[in-house]
Design a protein around this motif. Structure first.
Motif: not given
Length: 176
Positions: A1-3, A6-8, A35-37, A53-58
């Protein structure tokens, strides 16, 4: 989860810095974005067609935009009747459609032109009026006056030169 966080996080920081939410600091917005990540990781369906990635950004965008919408509770903050720091209502300080400065310049230029036209003799006034105000041709003018077309053209040129000289003496800045 931490990785994953950090990525986003760079995207969260960029998005948090690009928005304003009343009563929230950028650091608060970053925490909400992170928190939303976590929320996105827990809710992502691996059988979906769109990429993670698209899902996380949205998810990050939607969470922060929802926060913006929820912070605008009082419609008065967006009203044109709200007073500014000087006590004036916003509706009173908005610019209107009319350009008062441009209208005054045109009015002044018309007055200067009228004054310059009064300095022309009757023959010069007549040809200027004929050609520019009645929008009739020099050929018609020459025929009516029984003169050559070239003579009518010369009269017009002479009248315009005199008019231009008068206007330049008045510091006329418009188009002649």
């Amino acid at each position: 989860m931490e990785e994953v966080i950090k990525r986003y996080t760079p995207f969260v920081i960029k998005t948090a810095r690009s928005i304003y939410v009343k009563g929230q600091e950028v650091e608060d917005l970053i925490q909400i974005g992170q928190a939303s990540i976590i929320k996105a990781v827990n809710m992502y369906d691996t059988e979906r067609e769109n990429a993670f990635t698209t899902y996380v950004f949205n998810t990050i965008r939607r969470t922060l935009y929802l926060l913006i919408r929820s912070s605008v509770k009082d419609a008065k903050c967006c009203s044109l009747n709200t007073s500014n720091n000087e006590g004036c209502e916003l509706i009173d300080v908005l610019a209107g459609d009319e350009d008062i400065e441009e209208e005054m310049i045109k009015k002044e230029e018309k007055a200067m032109l009228a004054k310059a036209l009064r300095k022309l003799n009757e023959q010069e006034k007549e040809i200027i009026y004929w050609f520019y105000f009645e929008k009739r041709s020099l050929r018609e003018y020459a025929s009516l006056k029984g003169i050559y077309y070239k003579t009518a053209g010369d009269r017009k040129k002479k009248a315009l030169r005199k008019l231009k000289k008068c206007l330049e003496g008045m510091d006329f800045n418009g188009n002649i």
